[in-house]
Design a protein around this motif. Structure first.
Motif, PDB file in Angstrom:
ATOM      1  N   ASN A  16       0.822  -1.198   0.000  1.00  0.00           N
ATOM      2  CA  ASN A  16       0.000   0.000   0.000  1.00  0.00           C
ATOM      3  C   ASN A  16       0.861   1.255   0.000  1.00  0.00           C
ATOM      4  N   ASN A  39       0.989   3.810  -3.078  1.00  0.00           N
ATOM      5  CA  ASN A  39       0.641   5.220  -2.888  1.00  0.00           C
ATOM      6  C   ASN A  39       1.764   6.135  -3.357  1.00  0.00           C
ATOM      7  N   ALA A  84       1.605   8.836  -6.216  1.00  0.00           N
ATOM      8  CA  ALA A  84       1.869  10.250  -5.923  1.00  0.00           C
ATOM      9  C   ALA A  84       2.885  10.816  -6.907  1.00  0.00           C
ATOM     10  N   ASP A 110       9.019   9.294  -1.049  1.00  0.00           N
ATOM     11  CA  ASP A 110       8.861   9.574  -2.488  1.00  0.00           C
ATOM     12  C   ASP A 110       9.040  11.061  -2.752  1.00  0.00           C
ATOM     13  N   ILE A 112       1.304  15.874   0.412  1.00  0.00           N
ATOM     14  CA  ILE A 112      -0.064  15.892   0.962  1.00  0.00           C
ATOM     15  C   ILE A 112      -0.362  17.313   1.459  1.00  0.00           C
ATOM     16  N   PHE A 114     -11.130   8.075   3.180  1.00  0.00           N
ATOM     17  CA  PHE A 114     -10.628   9.367   2.690  1.00  0.00           C
ATOM     18  C   PHE A 114      -9.701   9.109   1.503  1.00  0.00           C
ATOM     19  N   THR A 115      -9.987   9.713   0.414  1.00  0.00           N
ATOM     20  CA  THR A 115      -9.131   9.560  -0.767  1.00  0.00           C
ATOM     21  C   THR A 115      -9.168  10.825  -1.607  1.00  0.00           C
ATOM     22  N   THR A 116      -8.068  11.050  -2.324  1.00  0.00           N
ATOM     23  CA  THR A 116      -8.070  12.192  -3.252  1.00  0.00           C
ATOM     24  C   THR A 116      -8.031  11.664  -4.682  1.00  0.00           C
ATOM     25  N   LYS A 117      -8.093  10.318  -4.770  1.00  0.00           N
ATOM     26  CA  LYS A 117      -7.969   9.716  -6.104  1.00  0.00           C
ATOM     27  C   LYS A 117      -9.352   9.348  -6.639  1.00  0.00           C
ATOM     28  N   MET A 142     -10.325   3.983  -2.956  1.00  0.00           N
ATOM     29  CA  MET A 142     -11.380   3.712  -1.966  1.00  0.00           C
ATOM     30  C   MET A 142     -11.052   4.407  -0.647  1.00  0.00           C
ATOM     31  N   GLY A 143      -9.787   4.787  -0.505  1.00  0.00           N
ATOM     32  CA  GLY A 143      -9.390   5.468   0.732  1.00  0.00           C
ATOM     33  C   GLY A 143      -9.310   4.560   1.945  1.00  0.00           C
ATOM     34  N   LEU A 169      -4.630   3.194   3.785  1.00  0.00           N
ATOM     35  CA  LEU A 169      -3.862   3.653   4.950  1.00  0.00           C
ATOM     36  C   LEU A 169      -4.563   3.320   6.259  1.00  0.00           C
TER      37      LEU A 169
HETATM   38  P1  ADP Z   1      -6.306   5.427  -1.585  1.00  0.00           P
HETATM   39  O1  ADP Z   1      -4.920   5.081  -2.024  1.00  0.00           O
HETATM   40  O2  ADP Z   1      -7.345   4.437  -1.987  1.00  0.00           O
HETATM   41  O3  ADP Z   1      -6.713   6.843  -1.889  1.00  0.00           O
HETATM   42  P2  ADP Z   1      -5.158   5.442   1.059  1.00  0.00           P
HETATM   43  O4  ADP Z   1      -5.765   5.279   2.387  1.00  0.00           O
HETATM   44  O5  ADP Z   1      -4.030   4.511   0.720  1.00  0.00           O
HETATM   45  O6  ADP Z   1      -6.326   5.335   0.019  1.00  0.00           O
HETATM   46  O7  ADP Z   1      -4.653   6.913   0.939  1.00  0.00           O
HETATM   47  C1  ADP Z   1      -5.474   7.990   1.317  1.00  0.00           C
HETATM   48  C2  ADP Z   1      -5.005   9.285   0.693  1.00  0.00           C
HETATM   49  O8  ADP Z   1      -3.762   9.681   1.261  1.00  0.00           O
HETATM   50  C3  ADP Z   1      -4.702   9.236  -0.757  1.00  0.00           C
HETATM   51  O9  ADP Z   1      -5.882   9.440  -1.505  1.00  0.00           O
HETATM   52  C4  ADP Z   1      -3.723  10.366  -0.955  1.00  0.00           C
HETATM   53  O10 ADP Z   1      -4.381  11.615  -1.107  1.00  0.00           O
HETATM   54  C5  ADP Z   1      -2.982  10.419   0.333  1.00  0.00           C
HETATM   55  N1  ADP Z   1      -1.667   9.769   0.235  1.00  0.00           N
HETATM   56  C6  ADP Z   1      -1.303   8.576   0.692  1.00  0.00           C
HETATM   57  N2  ADP Z   1      -0.001   8.334   0.433  1.00  0.00           N
HETATM   58  C7  ADP Z   1       0.469   9.401  -0.229  1.00  0.00           C
HETATM   59  C8  ADP Z   1       1.763   9.758  -0.791  1.00  0.00           C
HETATM   60  N3  ADP Z   1       2.820   8.939  -0.689  1.00  0.00           N
HETATM   61  N4  ADP Z   1       1.889  10.974  -1.376  1.00  0.00           N
HETATM   62  C9  ADP Z   1       0.823  11.802  -1.438  1.00  0.00           C
HETATM   63  N5  ADP Z   1      -0.403  11.529  -0.945  1.00  0.00           N
HETATM   64  C10 ADP Z   1      -0.581  10.354  -0.367  1.00  0.00           C
END
Ligand code: ADP
Length: 470
Positions: free
Chosen positions: A372, A376, A380, A406, A411, A424-427, A431-432, A435
């Motif tokens: 994961n 991520n 990113a 990375d 963030i 919570f997700t920005t993608k 699915m958020g 993490l």
């Molecule tokens: P998902 O990958 O499904 O969005 P995650 O729980 O893995 O869910 O991550 C939640 C959010 O955290 C991501 O949508 C992203 O915005 C942010 N995030 C996680 N890891 C990183 C990273 N290495 N760099 C930037 N943003 C990150």
């Protein structure tokens, strides 16, 4: 207690002084009466024989010797005045001659003595204040021949000594009571405050987010009652905590269900449209149609994969199978996870020490965490010109640290406290849950997960796990 001892000491002191003074006054009054009676009886005895005549003063002076004797026997001052108030004899206990004193019977007393046989009036001589007893002396024919005066000075010195001795002895007793009181107060207050301090310490440990064990308090004293009340409060707290947790769980699941429904609906629309379009244009002989058919099928399969991914993540989150923890080499786990991404189009540096670092954790779950984090990081970096990633393992004291760094998008500050929350997700395709699952896995293995990130520069995730000896 101390103030009680001091107050009672003061009260007893005051009562004693009052009592001594009163006794002293009474004693002296009685003594004065006794002596006055004795002196008067004797003086009357002499005065009886005197005839009233012209040269009365000379006659009276003949009694001088007797008056001195009486003054000496009774240890009192005795003055004898003529009926006009002039001094004739002034006898003092320790002298044998009449002393010269400038004294007259006060005018008011002279006129009173005409009417009355005896008067007692307060007098003052310098700073000496005393009671003066004036009595008429009569001869046998009841004729007034002279005035007898006994100034009565109260001797308080003896009384003062007694008082001091008495106060001194009760003072010693009270000193001991006082010291005992201090000791007792100290012990008592210590035993009370010790209990309260212990109680306070336990109250401080009460955590509103966890189940709290009720206090046990053996004695049924005031503190025991307080503890009982506190335990009742803890029970109520526990009930409302469970209620809250239930509500929170329910609302989380509701939110999750809403999200999943949304995610599932998304790919279904293009699938439906594509299939409908194919139906409408179905022509198996047409080469162009067949080409389109292939592409559409590929899209549908891709969307179905996406659906299946969503379903898998959701069920992973829902199930979170029981961890099968075992002692594993983190070196191997980190290396294996990094290798999965080795051939992808970004620079991946893996730093694993030669020394083996072991930890007690479910290898499958740790793999999921690593995947994961790396996934991520990779996502990113999708908009970065030269995406780079560093996966590193090291030992810091008794803990193992895994770093995934990375140079991706970073963030935003607004999101920093949300990224571990489920959903919570920005993608657009995320699915958020990733993490949130990672955090759960790492924390149940006794470790922690944290990150540092700067927008546009990159992110560093740090996982710590307790290191164990192989
Ligand atoms: P998902 O990958 O499904 O969005 P995650 O729980 O893995 O869910 O991550 C939640 C959010 O955290 C991501 O949508 C992203 O915005 C942010 N995030 C996680 N890891 C990183 C990273 N290495 N760099 C930037 N943003 C990150």
């Amino acid at each position: 207690m101390l103030s009680l001892v001091i107050t009672s000491l003061l009260i007893i002191g005051l009562v004693t002084i009052w009592f001594f003074t009163d006794q002293n006054k009474q004693y002296h009054e009685e003594r004065l009466q006794r002596k006055e009676r004795a002196i008067k009886t004797e003086m009357t005895y002499f005065s009886k024989e005197v005839e009233l005549q012209e040269d009365m003063d000379v006659v009276i002076k003949e009694f001088e010797e007797e008056v001195f004797r009486l003054a000496s026997v009774h240890q009192l001052e005795i003055n004898v005045f003529n009926t006009s108030g002039e001094i004739l004899v002034a006898a003092r206990p320790d002298s044998v001659h009449s002393q010269y004193i400038e004294k007259r019977v006060p005018e008011s007393a002279i006129s009173d003595l005409v009417m009355m046989n005896r008067i007692i009036i307060p007098e003052q001589e310098g700073s000496r204040k005393y009671l003066s007893d004036y009595t008429n002396l009569y001869n046998e024919n009841d004729e007034r021949i002279a005035i007898l005066n006994i100034p009565y000075l109260q001797d308080t010195s003896v009384n003062q000594q007694d008082l001091e001795a008495f106060l001194g002895s009760i003072g010693v007793v009270y000193l001991f009571i006082f010291l005992g009181g201090i000791g007792l107060t100290f012990l008592l207050s210590r035993s009370i405050t010790r209990n309260l301090t212990e109680l306070g310490g336990r109250m401080q440990k009460v955590n509103l987010n966890e189940r709290n064990e009720p206090f046990d308090w053996k004695s049924d004293d005031e503190i025991g009652k307080l503890v009982n009340a506190f335990n009742t409060m803890l029970n109520k707290l526990e009930e409302s905590r469970q209620e809250l947790a239930k509500t929170e769980r329910e609302s989380a699941w509701r939110e999750m269900a809403r999200q999943v429904a949304h995610e599932i609906k998304n790919p279904l629309t293009p699938i439906k449209l594509s299939v409908q379009h194919l139906q409408a244009t179905a022509n198996y002989d047409d080469e162009v149609w067949r080409e389109k058919f292939k592409r559409t099928m590929a899209t549908i399969i891709q969307q179905i994969d996406s659906l299946s991914n969503i379903a898998t993540e959701f069920s992973d989150f829902a199930k979170m199978p029981q961890a099968k923890a075992e002692v594993i080499s983190l070196n191997e786990a980190v290396r294996a996870a990094a290798e999965l991404y080795a051939d992808l189009a970004f620079e991946l540096v893996t730093e694993v020490p030669d020394q083996t670092i072991n930890s007690f954790v479910d290898p499958e779950q740790l793999g999921r965490v690593m995947n994961n984090l790396i996934k991520n990081a990779k996502q990113a970096g999708s908009d970065t010109q030269i995406p780079r990633m560093r996966v590193c393992l090291k030992k810091v004291g008794e803990t193992a640290e895994i770093i995934v760094e990375d140079n991706g998008s970073g963030i935003a500050d607004d999101f920093k406290d949300k990224i571990f929350r489920p959903n919570f997700t920005t993608k657009s395709s995320g699915m958020g849950l990733g993490l949130s699952i990672c955090k759960q896995i790492i924390e149940s293995a006794g470790g922690s997960i944290s990150f540092e990130s700067e927008l546009g520069i990159g992110t560093t995730f740090k996982v710590t796990l307790p290191a164990v000896k192989p």
